[in-house]
Write a protein that holds these residues in place. Structure first.
Motif, PDB file in Angstrom:
ATOM      1  N   UNK A  50       0.831  -1.201   0.000  1.00  0.00           N
ATOM      2  CA  UNK A  50       0.000   0.000   0.000  1.00  0.00           C
ATOM      3  C   UNK A  50       0.870   1.258   0.000  1.00  0.00           C
ATOM      4  N   UNK A  51       1.973   1.228   0.750  1.00  0.00           N
ATOM      5  CA  UNK A  51       2.865   2.383   0.788  1.00  0.00           C
ATOM      6  C   UNK A  51       3.512   2.599  -0.576  1.00  0.00           C
ATOM      7  N   UNK A  52       3.992   1.505  -1.206  1.00  0.00           N
ATOM      8  CA  UNK A  52       4.581   1.624  -2.542  1.00  0.00           C
ATOM      9  C   UNK A  52       3.555   2.156  -3.548  1.00  0.00           C
ATOM     10  N   UNK A  53       2.335   1.677  -3.423  1.00  0.00           N
ATOM     11  CA  UNK A  53       1.260   2.122  -4.343  1.00  0.00           C
ATOM     12  C   UNK A  53       1.007   3.624  -4.208  1.00  0.00           C
ATOM     13  N   UNK A  54       1.009   4.116  -2.969  1.00  0.00           N
ATOM     14  CA  UNK A  54       0.772   5.544  -2.750  1.00  0.00           C
ATOM     15  C   UNK A  54       1.920   6.383  -3.312  1.00  0.00           C
ATOM     16  N   UNK A  55       3.146   5.927  -3.111  1.00  0.00           N
ATOM     17  CA  UNK A  55       4.296   6.664  -3.633  1.00  0.00           C
ATOM     18  C   UNK A  55       4.307   6.671  -5.164  1.00  0.00           C
ATOM     19  N   UNK A  56       3.841   5.603  -5.784  1.00  0.00           N
ATOM     20  CA  UNK A  56       3.715   5.565  -7.240  1.00  0.00           C
ATOM     21  C   UNK A  56       2.695   6.597  -7.727  1.00  0.00           C
ATOM     22  N   UNK A  57       1.603   6.737  -6.967  1.00  0.00           N
ATOM     23  CA  UNK A  57       0.598   7.743  -7.329  1.00  0.00           C
ATOM     24  C   UNK A  57       1.209   9.141  -7.303  1.00  0.00           C
ATOM     25  N   UNK A  58       2.000   9.439  -6.285  1.00  0.00           N
ATOM     26  CA  UNK A  58       2.623  10.750  -6.188  1.00  0.00           C
ATOM     27  C   UNK A  58       3.603  10.981  -7.346  1.00  0.00           C
ATOM     28  N   UNK A  59       4.307   9.941  -7.742  1.00  0.00           N
ATOM     29  CA  UNK A  59       5.214  10.067  -8.875  1.00  0.00           C
ATOM     30  C   UNK A  59       4.458  10.337 -10.170  1.00  0.00           C
ATOM     31  N   UNK A  60       3.332   9.656 -10.373  1.00  0.00           N
ATOM     32  CA  UNK A  60       2.520   9.881 -11.568  1.00  0.00           C
ATOM     33  C   UNK A  60       1.933  11.286 -11.584  1.00  0.00           C
ATOM     34  N   UNK A  61       1.596  11.792 -10.391  1.00  0.00           N
ATOM     35  CA  UNK A  61       1.059  13.151 -10.318  1.00  0.00           C
ATOM     36  C   UNK A  61       2.110  14.167 -10.740  1.00  0.00           C
ATOM     37  N   UNK A  62       3.348  14.007 -10.263  1.00  0.00           N
ATOM     38  CA  UNK A  62       4.422  14.921 -10.645  1.00  0.00           C
ATOM     39  C   UNK A  62       4.743  14.795 -12.136  1.00  0.00           C
ATOM     40  N   UNK A  63       4.629  13.592 -12.664  1.00  0.00           N
ATOM     41  CA  UNK A  63       4.917  13.380 -14.080  1.00  0.00           C
ATOM     42  C   UNK A  63       3.785  13.770 -15.006  1.00  0.00           C
ATOM     43  N   UNK A  64       2.674  14.222 -14.483  1.00  0.00           N
ATOM     44  CA  UNK A  64       1.548  14.642 -15.305  1.00  0.00           C
ATOM     45  C   UNK A  64       0.642  13.533 -15.761  1.00  0.00           C
ATOM     46  N   UNK A  65       0.864  12.305 -15.282  1.00  0.00           N
ATOM     47  CA  UNK A  65       0.010  11.186 -15.685  1.00  0.00           C
ATOM     48  C   UNK A  65      -1.326  11.209 -14.950  1.00  0.00           C
ATOM     49  N   UNK A  66      -1.369  11.840 -13.786  1.00  0.00           N
ATOM     50  CA  UNK A  66      -2.614  11.969 -13.021  1.00  0.00           C
ATOM     51  C   UNK A  66      -2.963  13.443 -12.926  1.00  0.00           C
ATOM     52  N   UNK A  67      -4.205  13.780 -13.244  1.00  0.00           N
ATOM     53  CA  UNK A  67      -4.656  15.157 -13.187  1.00  0.00           C
ATOM     54  C   UNK A  67      -5.265  15.445 -11.819  1.00  0.00           C
ATOM     55  N   UNK A  68      -4.793  16.544 -11.246  1.00  0.00           N
ATOM     56  CA  UNK A  68      -5.353  16.945  -9.952  1.00  0.00           C
ATOM     57  C   UNK A  68      -6.552  17.866 -10.120  1.00  0.00           C
ATOM     58  N   UNK A  69      -6.969  18.070 -11.363  1.00  0.00           N
ATOM     59  CA  UNK A  69      -8.121  18.922 -11.662  1.00  0.00           C
ATOM     60  C   UNK A  69      -9.037  18.179 -12.618  1.00  0.00           C
TER      61      UNK A  69
END
Length: 421
Positions: A50-69
């Motif tokens: 679960x911790x690794x999964x959360x850190x992957x999400x943060x990496x995708x957010x910084x890389x623009x793969x996940x939209x925060x809007x």
């Protein structure tokens, strides 16, 4: 009872559902509830995953793969839902369908995955280039100006929805770069000489139809031409008119008989006072027998104008009957082609609307007050000045233009010396 644990300061939840041996993890991240299965039965292993999964999400957010809007796709769906509900019964059904097609068929495939704030002026220009190249590849020609304009309007309305809901702080620039200022072209109309030529041709066709069975249609067309040029009605307004909407009155100020018309058109109910030249055509229309059933009627429902009279018989018009139950489009174009009047000198085709434009231009040439024309035509002074008055030479006052400042008389040198002394 669900077994539940938290890690990373409460940012990630690890839980096990009833009747399941595997641990799940979830987190509210970038505006969404996200969850996945750890596929582990051991709690310690599940927490590590679960911790690794959360850190992957943060990496995708910084890389623009996940939209925060919200993405454009989300806003487009919201806009179309609002548009359908709010415009119900107010906008044409085909226009509403067009908005859906332009949004889902054109805009969403290009902008759909972008965050709403990522749609900049540069992105909009890229869309124009994309549409241009796509149309050239598929159809061999670029998209029409009106097509592109409608798509940009749909895009602007979608982004305005985001602005209203606070998902966007400002709108991008929608203007088209490199484009020259468009020339304001006047509406196609008939000059006095052309109008006289045209109504003489329709009158001759009414008196001598090429086919005997089309005499009624030719007579109707001739009277429509005279009626339209002497009233200035829009085609759709004329086609909605019933005989009970028109009254023949004597105008005391004009000292002539005219028509008072109750007009129902795109601006609701309005009123029009005709020129005296509309009275005789209206009397002919009112007294002319018509077929028991007229196909291709101009009624809003698109049905035929008919009564209980058996087919094949003729009847007198009723007060609730349409004055112009059928528009003779083919005959109108045929006579224009025969008289070489199909296009004006700018290459614009003449249509039924050209008769309204002719009415406005002729009134201006006669010196009528532009404000009264606008009221009688249910339009604005600005529209008339922009599309009608700009090309009419009689709207220019030569006396006002050719004003010359009087020259001052020069004093002689002797007079100047005397004045000094």
């Amino acid at each position: 009872m669900t077994e539940h644990h938290t890690i990373l300061g409460g940012k990630v939840h690890v839980y096990k559902r009833p009747n399941s041996s595997l641990w799940q993890c979830s987190s509210y991240f970038a505006g969404k509830n996200r969850r996945t299965s750890t596929k582990e039965e051991s709690l310690s292993n599940a927490k590590e995953i679960a911790e690794d999964w959360y850190l992957q999400l943060r990496g995708k957010l910084r890389g623009g793969e996940i939209k925060s809007e919200k993405t454009f796709r989300d806003v487009s769906e919201h806009y179309l839902r609002e548009f359908d509900i709010i415009t119900q019964g107010q906008r044409n059904k085909r226009y509403v369908e067009g908005q859906h097609w332009r949004s889902t068929g054109r805009l969403v495939p290009f902008f759909g995955n972008l965050g709403i704030s990522e749609i900049t002026s540069g992105r909009i220009q890229e869309y124009r280039l994309h549409r241009y190249q796509e149309a050239l590849t598929r159809y061999g020609k670029p998209p029409g100006h009106s097509t592109m304009h409608q798509e940009i309007v749909t895009l602007r309305q979608t982004l305005k929805t985001a602005l209203r809901h606070g998902w966007l702080d400002r709108l991008p620039d929608f203007s088209e770069p490199y484009r020259k200022s468009p020339k304001i072209s006047h509406r196609a109309w008939f000059s006095p000489e052309e109008y006289k030529q045209f109504y003489k041709a329709t009158r001759k066709r009414a008196q001598e139809p090429k086919k005997r069975g089309f005499k009624w249609e030719a007579e109707q067309l001739h009277d429509y031409v005279l009626f339209a040029v002497n009233t200035g009605l829009r085609p759709d307004e004329a086609w909605r008119l019933q005989f009970r909407d028109v009254t023949i009155v004597y105008d005391d100020d004009l000292k002539k008989t005219i028509l008072e018309i109750e007009v129902r058109g795109k601006r609701g109910v309005g009123y029009c006072k005709s020129m005296p030249g509309a009275v005789l055509p209206f009397k002919r229309l009112r007294s002319r027998l018509r077929p028991a059933r007229v196909y291709g009627a101009n009624a809003p429902t698109g049905t035929s104008d008919s009564t209980a009279v058996p087919n094949g018989q003729w009847r007198t018009p009723e007060p609730t009957g349409l004055i112009f139950p059928k528009w003779q489009r083919k005959l109108f174009k045929t006579i224009l082609d025969e008289e070489k009047l199909r296009f004006d000198r700018e290459g614009q085709p003449r249509t039924a609307y050209s008769l309204r434009h002719t009415y406005i231009c002729l009134r201006l040439m006669e010196g009528a007050d532009i404000y009264q024309i606008a009221k009688n035509c249910r339009t604005s002074v600005e529209m008339i000045e922009k599309y009608y008055a700009s090309h009419i030479k009689t709207s220019l006052d030569a006396v006002a233009i050719n004003v010359m400042r009087p020259k001052k008389r020069r004093k002689s040198n002797e007079a100047s010396l005397t004045d000094v002394a």
